[in-house]
Design a protein around this motif. Structure first.
Motif, PDB file in Angstrom:
ATOM      1  N   TRP A 217       0.840  -1.201   0.000  1.00 39.05           N
ATOM      2  CA  TRP A 217       0.000   0.000   0.000  1.00 39.05           C
ATOM      3  C   TRP A 217       0.880   1.258   0.000  1.00 39.05           C
ATOM      4  O   TRP A 217       0.614   2.211  -0.737  1.00 39.05           O
ATOM      5  N   ALA A 218       1.916   1.279   0.827  1.00 38.60           N
ATOM      6  CA  ALA A 218       2.782   2.459   0.927  1.00 38.60           C
ATOM      7  C   ALA A 218       3.474   2.756  -0.398  1.00 38.60           C
ATOM      8  O   ALA A 218       3.518   3.914  -0.841  1.00 38.60           O
ATOM      9  N   VAL A 219       4.008   1.730  -1.042  1.00 38.88           N
ATOM     10  CA  VAL A 219       4.695   1.929  -2.323  1.00 38.88           C
ATOM     11  C   VAL A 219       3.704   2.366  -3.390  1.00 38.88           C
ATOM     12  O   VAL A 219       3.971   3.279  -4.171  1.00 38.88           O
ATOM     13  N   TRP A 220       2.539   1.734  -3.421  1.00 36.55           N
ATOM     14  CA  TRP A 220       1.490   2.124  -4.373  1.00 36.55           C
ATOM     15  C   TRP A 220       1.107   3.585  -4.162  1.00 36.55           C
ATOM     16  O   TRP A 220       0.999   4.356  -5.108  1.00 36.55           O
ATOM     17  N   HIS A 221       0.920   3.966  -2.920  1.00 36.30           N
ATOM     18  CA  HIS A 221       0.574   5.352  -2.575  1.00 36.30           C
ATOM     19  C   HIS A 221       1.681   6.306  -3.017  1.00 36.30           C
ATOM     20  O   HIS A 221       1.414   7.374  -3.565  1.00 36.30           O
ATOM     21  N   ASN A 222       2.939   5.935  -2.782  1.00 33.05           N
ATOM     22  CA  ASN A 222       4.063   6.773  -3.177  1.00 33.05           C
ATOM     23  C   ASN A 222       4.114   6.967  -4.693  1.00 33.05           C
ATOM     24  O   ASN A 222       4.371   8.076  -5.175  1.00 33.05           O
ATOM     25  N   PHE A 223       3.886   5.887  -5.446  1.00 30.75           N
ATOM     26  CA  PHE A 223       3.887   6.014  -6.894  1.00 30.75           C
ATOM     27  C   PHE A 223       2.771   6.950  -7.367  1.00 30.75           C
ATOM     28  O   PHE A 223       2.965   7.731  -8.305  1.00 30.75           O
ATOM     29  N   ARG A 224       1.642   6.906  -6.710  1.00 29.20           N
ATOM     30  CA  ARG A 224       0.545   7.821  -7.057  1.00 29.20           C
ATOM     31  C   ARG A 224       0.917   9.254  -6.736  1.00 29.20           C
ATOM     32  O   ARG A 224       0.555  10.180  -7.471  1.00 29.20           O
ATOM     33  N   GLU A 225       1.634   9.465  -5.634  1.00 29.09           N
ATOM     34  CA  GLU A 225       2.068  10.809  -5.244  1.00 29.09           C
ATOM     35  C   GLU A 225       3.118  11.381  -6.205  1.00 29.09           C
ATOM     36  O   GLU A 225       3.244  12.581  -6.337  1.00 29.09           O
ATOM     37  N   MET A 226       3.874  10.507  -6.837  1.00 31.55           N
ATOM     38  CA  MET A 226       4.956  10.944  -7.714  1.00 31.55           C
ATOM     39  C   MET A 226       4.447  11.492  -9.054  1.00 31.55           C
ATOM     40  O   MET A 226       5.176  12.162  -9.753  1.00 31.55           O
ATOM     41  N   LYS A 227       3.228  11.199  -9.398  1.00 28.15           N
ATOM     42  CA  LYS A 227       2.689  11.658 -10.694  1.00 28.15           C
ATOM     43  C   LYS A 227       2.528  13.141 -10.757  1.00 28.15           C
ATOM     44  O   LYS A 227       2.329  13.846  -9.864  1.00 28.15           O
TER      45      LYS A 227
END
Length: 93
Positions: free
Chosen positions: A83-93
């Motif tokens: 979840w944390a990595v998925w969330h981080n990738f979404r934040e990076m957009k």
């Protein structure tokens, strides 16, 4: 099974480290107050690394000593880090 989950946890921790570093380097804000405490005291790179190394080493010892006991906890941690990595990738957009 616990060794595989532990390896996956390490991979996800590395992914979390790099994605968090990128977000913070771009001016993002760390939302975890514990991680934020270490970042403010040690800087971004060392702060994130410090908060990841000790728990990973402790988990490694537990996996080695009690592999069958740690499976449920590892499943929880792997899910949390996914979840944390998925969330981080979404934040990076």
């Amino acid at each position: 099974m616990s060794y595989l989950l532990y390896f996956l946890l390490i991979v996800l921790s590395v992914a979390d480290y790099f994605t968090t570093f990128i977000i913070l380097s771009r001016g993002g804000v760390e939302k975890n107050p514990i991680v934020n405490f270490f970042i403010k005291r040690c800087g971004i790179k060392l702060g994130i690394l410090a908060i990841k190394i000790v728990p990973l080493l402790a988990m490694g010892v537990l996996v080695y000593l009690y592999p069958s006991v740690t499976i449920d906890f590892l499943i929880f941690l792997v899910t949390l880090y996914c979840w944390a990595v998925w969330h981080n990738f979404r934040e990076m957009k």
